[in-house]
Design an enzyme around this catalytic site. Structure first.
Site, short mmCIF file in Angstrom:
data_model
loop_
_atom_site.label_atom_id
_atom_site.label_comp_id
_atom_site.label_asym_id
_atom_site.label_seq_id
_atom_site.Cartn_x
_atom_site.Cartn_y
_atom_site.Cartn_z
N ASP A 8 39.08 35.64 -27.47
CA ASP A 8 39.77 36.44 -28.48
C ASP A 8 41.25 36.51 -28.03
OD1 ASP A 8 40.31 38.48 -30.46
OD2 ASP A 8 40.26 39.92 -28.82
N ASP A 10 44.14 39.14 -29.51
CA ASP A 10 44.76 40.47 -29.45
C ASP A 10 43.90 41.43 -28.65
OD1 ASP A 10 47.10 40.00 -31.11
OD2 ASP A 10 45.62 39.55 -32.65
C1 XBP Z 1 43.20 41.32 -34.06
C2 XBP Z 1 43.48 41.62 -35.46
C3 XBP Z 1 44.70 41.10 -36.11
C4 XBP Z 1 45.98 41.69 -35.59
C5 XBP Z 1 47.10 41.48 -36.58
O1 XBP Z 1 42.53 40.12 -33.96
O2 XBP Z 1 42.71 42.29 -36.10
O3 XBP Z 1 44.58 41.38 -37.46
O4 XBP Z 1 45.85 43.08 -35.39
O5 XBP Z 1 47.28 40.14 -36.85
P1 XBP Z 1 41.79 39.54 -32.62
P2 XBP Z 1 47.60 39.61 -38.32
O6 XBP Z 1 41.54 40.66 -31.65
O7 XBP Z 1 40.53 38.92 -33.18
O8 XBP Z 1 42.70 38.48 -32.07
O9 XBP Z 1 48.59 40.57 -38.93
O10 XBP Z 1 48.17 38.24 -38.12
O11 XBP Z 1 46.29 39.61 -39.07
MG MG Z 2 40.77 41.69 -29.97
#
Ligand code: XBP
Ligand code: MG
Length: 250
Positions: A8, A10
């Protein structure tokens, strides 16, 4: 046999939500003259919904019932999100967000050992490229055999689709892969795809339910700064030997 590590982005590779995405959303709202402002606590609630466009719609539906949507609201959300992505990638280009402890160390060890590396995230592809380029290493996109990101699957996490898509691209089965996640929505997605999952928590996700995780850790650890395991008494360092151990025993 463990063949691939799927990450993953973020919250897992870097702590991007509070001081990255949130700040970029607010900057975009200001650009558009909106009085929307997401503070740290509110953003924690908004993280219930993955995907930036989806999160903005959720905010309006649940927290801004006073807001009168313009006729072109859907198009506005798309434009707002483009502005947010510009702000976010700019922050990364300025070196704004470091990788979490142990991430670079483990990626390098896995790459050198010939393991397959992949990404499975709901965030926008440009955001992944910018993070890898500026916070890992120039050209480090090439370390990954698959980058599954954003709108390529319509159903975002907690749906399993993004992990299923990544494994299909790699031609691998869940029994050959290990996922790394930081949140409840993330582990629902990875486990839904049949994947064993290692969790590294952050301030937003520390109290989430991670039932069934291979291990729940503060972070991956560095030699001078070991992780603390939250699901049992243990401190240490996540390296390939430890991952293979966990993977086989579970
Ligand atoms: C995290 C998310 C993303 C980010 C924002 O995704 O939910 O939506 O918060 O990014 P992960 P965008 O943990 O799966 O990487 O604005 O580009 O959607
Ligand atoms: Mg995440």
């Amino acid at each position: 046999m463990l063949k691939a590590l799927l990450f993953d982005v973020d919250g897992t590779l870097a702590d991007t939500e509070r001081d990255g995405h949130r700040v970029a959303f607010n900057a975009a709202f200001r650009d558009f003259g909106l009085d929307w402002d997401w503070d740290v606590a509110l953003y924690g609630k908004l993280l219930a919904v993955t995907g930036g466009k989806e999160r903005m719609r959720y905010y309006v539906e649940q927290f801004r019932t006073d807001y009168v949507k313009p006729a072109d609201f859907d198009a506005m959300v798309v434009e707002l999100h483009k502005a947010k992505t510009r702000h976010y990638t700019q922050m990364l280009a300025e070196g704004g967000i470091p990788l979490r402890p142990g991430v670079r160390r483990l990626l390098e060890e896995a790459k050198d050992a010939g393991l397959i590396l992949g990404i499975a995230t709901t965030t926008t592809p440009e955001n992944v490229t910018a993070l890898l380029e500026h916070s890992l290493a120039p050209g480090s996109m090439d370390w990954f055999d698959v980058i599954a990101a954003g709108d390529i699957v319509p159903a975002k996490k907690p749906a399993p689709d993004i992990y299923v898509w990544a494994m299909e691209k790699l031609g691998l089965e869940p029994e050959q892969c290990l996922a790394f996640e930081d949140s409840r929505n993330g582990i629902r997605s990875s486990q839904g795809a049949g994947l064993k999952t290692v969790v590294t928590v952050n301030d937003y996700t520390r109290d989430d339910d991670f039932d069934g995780a291979l291990a729940v850790l503060t972070d991956l650890g560095e030699p001078d700064m070991p992780y603390t395991r939250l699901d049992r008494e243990e401190r240490g360092l996540v390296d390939l030997a430890k991952l293979k151990d966990w993977f086989q025993v579970a």
